[in-house]
Design a protein around this motif. Structure first.
Motif, PDB file in Angstrom:
ATOM      1  N   LYS A  32       8.646  -5.085  -8.171  1.00 17.02           N
ATOM      2  CA  LYS A  32       9.190  -6.441  -8.114  1.00 17.02           C
ATOM      3  C   LYS A  32       8.219  -7.406  -8.773  1.00 17.02           C
ATOM      4  CE  LYS A  32       9.170  -8.744  -4.287  1.00 17.02           C
ATOM      5  NZ  LYS A  32       9.436  -9.170  -2.899  1.00 17.02           N
ATOM      6  N   SER A  33       8.713  -8.315  -9.591  1.00 20.91           N
ATOM      7  CA  SER A  33       7.859  -9.296 -10.250  1.00 20.91           C
ATOM      8  C   SER A  33       7.229 -10.212  -9.215  1.00 20.91           C
ATOM      9  CB  SER A  33       8.671 -10.136 -11.233  1.00 20.91           C
ATOM     10  OG  SER A  33       9.152  -9.341 -12.277  1.00 20.91           O
ATOM     11  N   TYR A  34       6.034 -10.608  -9.479  1.00 17.49           N
ATOM     12  CA  TYR A  34       5.272 -11.327  -8.456  1.00 17.49           C
ATOM     13  C   TYR A  34       4.690 -12.625  -8.995  1.00 17.49           C
ATOM     14  CZ  TYR A  34       3.632 -10.781  -3.736  1.00 17.49           C
ATOM     15  OH  TYR A  34       3.471 -10.877  -2.392  1.00 17.49           O
ATOM     16  N   THR A  35       5.073 -13.709  -8.379  1.00 20.16           N
ATOM     17  CA  THR A  35       4.496 -14.990  -8.807  1.00 20.16           C
ATOM     18  C   THR A  35       3.648 -15.599  -7.711  1.00 20.16           C
ATOM     19  OG1 THR A  35       6.511 -16.103  -8.088  1.00 20.16           O
ATOM     20  CG2 THR A  35       6.389 -15.465 -10.406  1.00 20.16           C
ATOM     21  N   ASN A  36       3.667 -14.973  -6.565  1.00 21.52           N
ATOM     22  CA  ASN A  36       2.813 -15.426  -5.465  1.00 21.52           C
ATOM     23  C   ASN A  36       1.486 -14.689  -5.522  1.00 21.52           C
ATOM     24  OD1 ASN A  36       4.818 -17.102  -4.305  1.00 21.52           O
ATOM     25  ND2 ASN A  36       5.776 -15.318  -3.371  1.00 21.52           N
ATOM     26  N   PRO A  37       0.477 -15.169  -4.842  1.00 19.99           N
ATOM     27  CA  PRO A  37      -0.818 -14.469  -4.860  1.00 19.99           C
ATOM     28  C   PRO A  37      -0.690 -13.021  -4.422  1.00 19.99           C
ATOM     29  CG  PRO A  37      -1.074 -16.623  -3.855  1.00 19.99           C
ATOM     30  CD  PRO A  37       0.392 -16.436  -4.097  1.00 19.99           C
ATOM     31  N   VAL A  38      -1.461 -12.170  -5.075  1.00 16.72           N
ATOM     32  CA  VAL A  38      -1.442 -10.748  -4.759  1.00 16.72           C
ATOM     33  C   VAL A  38      -2.356 -10.509  -3.555  1.00 16.72           C
ATOM     34  CG1 VAL A  38      -1.814  -8.426  -5.648  1.00 16.72           C
ATOM     35  CG2 VAL A  38      -1.113 -10.234  -7.206  1.00 16.72           C
ATOM     36  N   THR A  39      -1.775 -10.133  -2.457  1.00 12.56           N
ATOM     37  CA  THR A  39      -2.541  -9.927  -1.226  1.00 12.56           C
ATOM     38  C   THR A  39      -2.994  -8.473  -1.105  1.00 12.56           C
ATOM     39  OG1 THR A  39      -0.592  -9.332   0.050  1.00 12.56           O
ATOM     40  CG2 THR A  39      -1.131 -11.676  -0.079  1.00 12.56           C
ATOM     41  N   ARG A  40      -3.822  -8.232  -0.110  1.00 13.16           N
ATOM     42  CA  ARG A  40      -4.241  -6.857   0.174  1.00 13.16           C
ATOM     43  C   ARG A  40      -3.027  -5.997   0.523  1.00 13.16           C
ATOM     44  NH1 ARG A  40      -9.376  -4.617   1.542  1.00 13.16           N
ATOM     45  NH2 ARG A  40     -10.888  -5.793   0.322  1.00 13.16           N
ATOM     46  N   ALA A  41      -2.071  -6.576   1.230  1.00  7.41           N
ATOM     47  CA  ALA A  41      -0.856  -5.831   1.577  1.00  7.41           C
ATOM     48  C   ALA A  41      -0.074  -5.468   0.326  1.00  7.41           C
ATOM     49  CB  ALA A  41       0.011  -6.662   2.528  1.00  7.41           C
ATOM     50  N   ASP A  42      -0.026  -6.379  -0.639  1.00  3.41           N
ATOM     51  CA  ASP A  42       0.661  -6.082  -1.896  1.00  3.41           C
ATOM     52  C   ASP A  42      -0.041  -4.937  -2.617  1.00  3.41           C
ATOM     53  OD1 ASP A  42       1.023  -9.615  -2.383  1.00  3.41           O
ATOM     54  OD2 ASP A  42       2.499  -8.202  -1.591  1.00  3.41           O
ATOM     55  N   LEU A  43      -1.356  -4.992  -2.660  1.00  3.20           N
ATOM     56  CA  LEU A  43      -2.129  -3.916  -3.283  1.00  3.20           C
ATOM     57  C   LEU A  43      -1.887  -2.597  -2.553  1.00  3.20           C
ATOM     58  CD1 LEU A  43      -4.268  -2.817  -5.219  1.00  3.20           C
ATOM     59  CD2 LEU A  43      -6.016  -3.651  -3.653  1.00  3.20           C
ATOM     60  N   ASP A  44      -1.858  -2.658  -1.229  1.00  2.00           N
ATOM     61  CA  ASP A  44      -1.616  -1.470  -0.418  1.00  2.00           C
ATOM     62  C   ASP A  44      -0.248  -0.883  -0.722  1.00  2.00           C
ATOM     63  OD1 ASP A  44      -0.921  -0.669   2.975  1.00  2.00           O
ATOM     64  OD2 ASP A  44      -2.312   0.387   1.659  1.00  2.00           O
ATOM     65  N   ASN A  45       0.761  -1.732  -0.808  1.00  2.00           N
ATOM     66  CA  ASN A  45       2.109  -1.259  -1.119  1.00  2.00           C
ATOM     67  C   ASN A  45       2.172  -0.667  -2.521  1.00  2.00           C
ATOM     68  OD1 ASN A  45       3.292  -1.923   1.326  1.00  2.00           O
ATOM     69  ND2 ASN A  45       3.780  -4.003   0.692  1.00  2.00           N
ATOM     70  N   ALA A  46       1.509  -1.330  -3.462  1.00  2.00           N
ATOM     71  CA  ALA A  46       1.502  -0.831  -4.843  1.00  2.00           C
ATOM     72  C   ALA A  46       0.856   0.549  -4.906  1.00  2.00           C
ATOM     73  CB  ALA A  46       0.764  -1.802  -5.762  1.00  2.00           C
ATOM     74  N   GLU A  47      -0.278   0.698  -4.213  1.00  2.00           N
ATOM     75  CA  GLU A  47      -0.958   2.000  -4.219  1.00  2.00           C
ATOM     76  C   GLU A  47      -0.118   3.054  -3.508  1.00  2.00           C
ATOM     77  OE1 GLU A  47      -4.950   1.527  -2.765  1.00  2.00           O
ATOM     78  OE2 GLU A  47      -5.639   0.893  -4.735  1.00  2.00           O
ATOM     79  N   GLY A  48       0.619   2.645  -2.488  1.00  2.00           N
ATOM     80  CA  GLY A  48       1.513   3.576  -1.813  1.00  2.00           C
ATOM     81  C   GLY A  48       2.588   4.085  -2.745  1.00  2.00           C
ATOM     82  N   GLY A  49       3.147   3.188  -3.545  1.00  2.00           N
ATOM     83  CA  GLY A  49       4.151   3.584  -4.518  1.00  2.00           C
ATOM     84  C   GLY A  49       3.567   4.495  -5.587  1.00  2.00           C
ATOM     85  N   VAL A  50       2.377   4.157  -6.033  1.00  2.00           N
ATOM     86  CA  VAL A  50       1.694   4.999  -7.029  1.00  2.00           C
ATOM     87  C   VAL A  50       1.450   6.392  -6.455  1.00  2.00           C
ATOM     88  CG1 VAL A  50      -0.480   5.326  -8.275  1.00  2.00           C
ATOM     89  CG2 VAL A  50       0.634   3.087  -8.260  1.00  2.00           C
ATOM     90  N   GLN A  51       1.047   6.438  -5.207  1.00  2.00           N
ATOM     91  CA  GLN A  51       0.787   7.723  -4.560  1.00  2.00           C
ATOM     92  C   GLN A  51       2.042   8.573  -4.507  1.00  2.00           C
ATOM     93  OE1 GLN A  51      -0.383   7.532  -0.418  1.00  2.00           O
ATOM     94  NE2 GLN A  51       0.289   9.635  -0.177  1.00  2.00           N
TER      95      GLN A  51
END
Lengths: 133, 69
Positions: A32-51
């Motif tokens: 999903k495109s993101y215009t809000n600040p990238v939080t630790r939770a966002d990073l966590d979700n992104a890494e989960g998807g990558v995994q």
């Protein structure tokens, strides 16, 4: 007997669809495109998807090495690796940006990672590589 | 209780990654439980974050290495 086989095939297909849907849902959340600040939770979700994606890809690669995947698996893997090899430096930079609070860079890098993930998904789809399986 | 269980389920996915990264099964499960407890309590050590990042990096590297001829 044929009816039984059909029922089993449909059940297996539905089960497989559920698994693929879970991966797709995770990846949709990641891309999903993101215009809000990238939080630790966002990073966590992104890494989960990558995994999830790379777990599926490694399953396919192991099957290829063992000789039990499709005949085009080596070519498929080589084609997908063109995109997957872009992930490590981008992921490293995203982690650095989020950890340091560099939001301007984090948003740009996050969107870049989402683009790479979409490219990986598209290449896998085109080559009929089931990364959710 | 449900929230705690959800966290355990969430972090259980890292067990095979940690094992692939070189941890023993017992060590991987212990770390997963600490992670889940830390997340529930709002505290996750940098060491734990680093563990999971390394495990994910290893997973990515495993795919990106060329297939042996």
């Amino acid at each position: 007997m044929k009816r039984l086989l059909l029922v089993v095939a449909v059940a297996v297909g539905l089960g497989g669809c559920a698994q693929i849907q879970r991966v797709q849902d995770a990846v949709v959340a990641v891309t999903k495109s993101y215009t809000n600040p990238v939080t630790r939770a966002d990073l966590d979700n992104a890494e989960g998807g990558v995994q999830l994606i790379f777990t599926g890809l490694n399953t396919y690669k192991r099957a290829c090495v063992q000789g039990i995947a499709d005949k085009n698996c080596r070519a498929n893997i080589a084609a997908i690796q063109v995109y997957t090899r872009k992930v490590p430096p981008v992921l490293k930079e995203l982690r650095r940006s989020v950890d340091s609070g560099d939001q301007v860079n984090a948003i740009s890098v996050y969107n870049g990672l989402m683009t790479i993930i979409r490219d990986i998904r598209n290449e896998a789809y085109i080559r009929d590589v089931k990364i959710g399986a | 209780m449900e929230a705690a269980l959800a966290l355990v389920v969430k972090y259980a996915q890292y067990i095979p990654l940690a094992i692939d990264a070189g941890s023993s099964v017992v060590d991987a499960i212990s770390r997963m439980l600490r992670l889940a407890q830390g997340a529930e309590g709002g505290t996750i050590t940098d060491e734990e974050v680093d563990l999971h990042r390394k495990a994910l990096d290893k997973l990515i590297e495993d795919f990106n290495t060329p297939i042996p001829d």
